[in-house]
Motif scaffolding. Structure first.
Motif, PDB file in Angstrom:
ATOM      1  N   LEU A  36       2.443  10.548   7.310  1.00  0.00           N
ATOM      2  CA  LEU A  36       2.917  11.870   7.716  1.00  0.00           C
ATOM      3  C   LEU A  36       3.116  12.725   6.475  1.00  0.00           C
ATOM      4  N   LEU A  37       2.345  13.779   6.368  1.00  0.00           N
ATOM      5  CA  LEU A  37       2.437  14.687   5.222  1.00  0.00           C
ATOM      6  C   LEU A  37       3.399  15.809   5.591  1.00  0.00           C
ATOM      7  N   ASP A  38       4.702  15.566   5.385  1.00  0.00           N
ATOM      8  CA  ASP A  38       5.727  16.514   5.826  1.00  0.00           C
ATOM      9  C   ASP A  38       6.174  17.445   4.700  1.00  0.00           C
ATOM     10  N   PHE A  39       5.278  17.707   3.749  1.00  0.00           N
ATOM     11  CA  PHE A  39       5.522  18.680   2.697  1.00  0.00           C
ATOM     12  C   PHE A  39       4.169  19.230   2.250  1.00  0.00           C
ATOM     13  N   ARG A  40       4.200  20.312   1.517  1.00  0.00           N
ATOM     14  CA  ARG A  40       2.941  20.913   1.044  1.00  0.00           C
ATOM     15  C   ARG A  40       2.296  20.002   0.008  1.00  0.00           C
ATOM     16  N   ALA A  41       1.109  19.569   0.288  1.00  0.00           N
ATOM     17  CA  ALA A  41       0.458  18.585  -0.576  1.00  0.00           C
ATOM     18  C   ALA A  41      -0.066  19.214  -1.855  1.00  0.00           C
ATOM     19  N   GLU A  42       0.002  18.443  -2.917  1.00  0.00           N
ATOM     20  CA  GLU A  42      -0.682  18.753  -4.163  1.00  0.00           C
ATOM     21  C   GLU A  42      -1.719  17.661  -4.389  1.00  0.00           C
ATOM     22  N   TYR A  43      -2.740  17.990  -5.148  1.00  0.00           N
ATOM     23  CA  TYR A  43      -3.852  17.048  -5.294  1.00  0.00           C
ATOM     24  C   TYR A  43      -4.025  16.611  -6.736  1.00  0.00           C
ATOM     25  N   PRO A  44      -4.600  15.419  -6.936  1.00  0.00           N
ATOM     26  CA  PRO A  44      -5.249  14.554  -5.939  1.00  0.00           C
ATOM     27  C   PRO A  44      -4.250  13.726  -5.131  1.00  0.00           C
ATOM     28  N   ILE A  45      -4.762  13.140  -4.031  1.00  0.00           N
ATOM     29  CA  ILE A  45      -4.022  12.151  -3.265  1.00  0.00           C
ATOM     30  C   ILE A  45      -4.387  10.787  -3.846  1.00  0.00           C
ATOM     31  N   ALA A  46      -3.379  10.005  -4.192  1.00  0.00           N
ATOM     32  CA  ALA A  46      -3.620   8.713  -4.843  1.00  0.00           C
ATOM     33  C   ALA A  46      -3.216   7.559  -3.923  1.00  0.00           C
ATOM     34  N   LEU A  47      -4.136   6.655  -3.721  1.00  0.00           N
ATOM     35  CA  LEU A  47      -3.870   5.411  -3.005  1.00  0.00           C
ATOM     36  C   LEU A  47      -3.611   4.325  -4.030  1.00  0.00           C
ATOM     37  N   GLU A  48      -2.468   3.654  -3.907  1.00  0.00           N
ATOM     38  CA  GLU A  48      -2.141   2.567  -4.832  1.00  0.00           C
ATOM     39  C   GLU A  48      -1.902   1.281  -4.056  1.00  0.00           C
ATOM     40  N   LEU A  49      -2.644   0.261  -4.422  1.00  0.00           N
ATOM     41  CA  LEU A  49      -2.472  -1.060  -3.834  1.00  0.00           C
ATOM     42  C   LEU A  49      -2.019  -2.029  -4.923  1.00  0.00           C
ATOM     43  N   LYS A  50      -0.977  -2.758  -4.624  1.00  0.00           N
ATOM     44  CA  LYS A  50      -0.523  -3.830  -5.508  1.00  0.00           C
ATOM     45  C   LYS A  50      -0.850  -5.141  -4.810  1.00  0.00           C
ATOM     46  N   VAL A  51      -1.809  -5.870  -5.375  1.00  0.00           N
ATOM     47  CA  VAL A  51      -2.249  -7.128  -4.784  1.00  0.00           C
ATOM     48  C   VAL A  51      -2.000  -8.231  -5.800  1.00  0.00           C
ATOM     49  N   GLN A  52      -1.006  -9.075  -5.517  1.00  0.00           N
ATOM     50  CA  GLN A  52      -0.583 -10.110  -6.451  1.00  0.00           C
ATOM     51  C   GLN A  52      -0.326  -9.471  -7.818  1.00  0.00           C
ATOM     52  N   ASP A  53      -1.063  -9.818  -8.842  1.00  0.00           N
ATOM     53  CA  ASP A  53      -0.807  -9.268 -10.175  1.00  0.00           C
ATOM     54  C   ASP A  53      -1.713  -8.081 -10.512  1.00  0.00           C
ATOM     55  N   GLU A  54      -2.473  -7.616  -9.562  1.00  0.00           N
ATOM     56  CA  GLU A  54      -3.448  -6.558  -9.836  1.00  0.00           C
ATOM     57  C   GLU A  54      -3.017  -5.248  -9.171  1.00  0.00           C
ATOM     58  N   ILE A  55      -3.116  -4.142  -9.904  1.00  0.00           N
ATOM     59  CA  ILE A  55      -2.827  -2.820  -9.364  1.00  0.00           C
ATOM     60  C   ILE A  55      -4.139  -2.065  -9.226  1.00  0.00           C
ATOM     61  N   ILE A  56      -4.416  -1.594  -8.017  1.00  0.00           N
ATOM     62  CA  ILE A  56      -5.659  -0.919  -7.708  1.00  0.00           C
ATOM     63  C   ILE A  56      -5.337   0.521  -7.334  1.00  0.00           C
TER      64      ILE A  56
ATOM     65  N   VAL B 254       0.857  -1.184   0.000  1.00  0.00           N
ATOM     66  CA  VAL B 254       0.000   0.000   0.000  1.00  0.00           C
ATOM     67  C   VAL B 254       0.889   1.229   0.000  1.00  0.00           C
ATOM     68  N   SER B 255       0.585   2.191  -0.859  1.00  0.00           N
ATOM     69  CA  SER B 255       1.314   3.460  -0.845  1.00  0.00           C
ATOM     70  C   SER B 255       0.332   4.601  -1.077  1.00  0.00           C
ATOM     71  N   LEU B 256       0.714   5.785  -0.585  1.00  0.00           N
ATOM     72  CA  LEU B 256      -0.091   6.984  -0.754  1.00  0.00           C
ATOM     73  C   LEU B 256       0.802   8.049  -1.368  1.00  0.00           C
ATOM     74  N   ARG B 257       0.336   8.674  -2.456  1.00  0.00           N
ATOM     75  CA  ARG B 257       1.153   9.644  -3.183  1.00  0.00           C
ATOM     76  C   ARG B 257       0.306  10.861  -3.521  1.00  0.00           C
ATOM     77  N   ASP B 258       0.984  12.002  -3.753  1.00  0.00           N
ATOM     78  CA  ASP B 258       0.226  13.206  -4.048  1.00  0.00           C
ATOM     79  C   ASP B 258       0.626  13.799  -5.386  1.00  0.00           C
ATOM     80  N   GLY B 259      -0.296  14.589  -5.932  1.00  0.00           N
ATOM     81  CA  GLY B 259      -0.027  15.349  -7.148  1.00  0.00           C
ATOM     82  C   GLY B 259       0.149  14.509  -8.394  1.00  0.00           C
ATOM     83  N   ARG B 260       0.424  15.200  -9.483  1.00  0.00           N
ATOM     84  CA  ARG B 260       0.627  14.525 -10.769  1.00  0.00           C
ATOM     85  C   ARG B 260       1.962  13.801 -10.834  1.00  0.00           C
ATOM     86  N   ASP B 261       2.943  14.261 -10.015  1.00  0.00           N
ATOM     87  CA  ASP B 261       4.244  13.587 -10.017  1.00  0.00           C
ATOM     88  C   ASP B 261       4.291  12.432  -9.023  1.00  0.00           C
TER      89      ASP B 261
END
Length: 214
Positions: A184-204, A95-102
């Motif tokens: 911990l959001l230790d920088f100025r967030a850009e949006y959207p916030i993206a949740l990415e789950l890698k479950v076996q061979d599937e990316i959600i 599980v990972s959480l990422r922000d912005g287009r980058d």
């Protein structure tokens, strides 16, 4: 899947007010709620006990998540259901959480780090110390963003988050795993916030935007 989410709807506000209750999260100006971005047919947005959740359904897995922010700490209640006939090993999902287009990665706090930060705020070294740079940085950031009046709320929230922490253990066939993750959001967030789950061979992927201020 929605009926299995009663435990999520029982959460009260993020960090400091987190716990179990029978009512929706009360409206407070310091708590930022997020709306799911629905652009794919497998992703749904639904309301449960007055709160907005993002749900993902496929032949193999169901995922449900909500996102809240308080004092630059992100709370992610998460449920993953394994609908397949085989167990999902811990090394087979992430599980990972990422922000912005980058897609800048947001720091995930482990349960041990949460306990260590809480212990340090209590003036104790029993939480494992601050040897880790991640823990030390998180502690410094939490204190710098926390007012005197909300410090006790933050400590209580960290304690409750640790007690309900999402455990990265096997997700057995036809069963689910659920819990809370803290970031911990230790920088100025850009949006959207993206949740990415890698479950076996599937990316959600699930995306969230802050709810507009009323």
């Amino acid at each position: 899947m929605i009926k299995r989410l009663f435990w999520l709807a029982a959460l009260v506000p993020l960090i400091g007010l987190l716990g179990c209750a029978t009512s929706p999260i009360p409206s407070q100006p310091q708590i930022v709620r997020f709306n799911p971005i629905v652009v794919e047919p497998q992703v749904k947005s639904f309301i449960n006990k007055g709160e907005t959740y993002s749900g993902y359904e496929s032949d193999n897995y169901d995922v449900a998540a909500a996102l809240f922010e308080y004092q630059s700490i992100l709370l992610l209640p998460l449920e993953i259901t394994n609908k397949t006939d085989r167990d999902i090993k811990p090394e087979e999902y992430s599980v990972s959480l990422r922000d912005g287009r980058d897609l800048k990665k947001i720091t995930l706090l482990s349960r041990a780090e949460i306990v260590a930060i809480k212990a340090k705020m209590d003036g104790s070294s029993s939480g494992g110390g601050l040897e880790s740079q991640v823990i030390a940085g998180a502690y410094t950031t939490v204190l710098s963003l926390t007012s005197i009046f909300s410090k006790n709320d933050v400590k209580r929230g960290l304690e409750l988050a640790a007690g309900n922490y999402f455990s990265f253990r096997p997700i057995y066939k036809h069963e689910k795993r659920q819990g809370i993750l803290c970031f911990l959001l230790d920088f100025r967030a850009e949006y959207p916030i993206a949740l990415e789950l890698k479950v076996q061979d599937e990316i959600i992927k699930l995306k969230f935007m802050p709810k507009p201020s009323k």
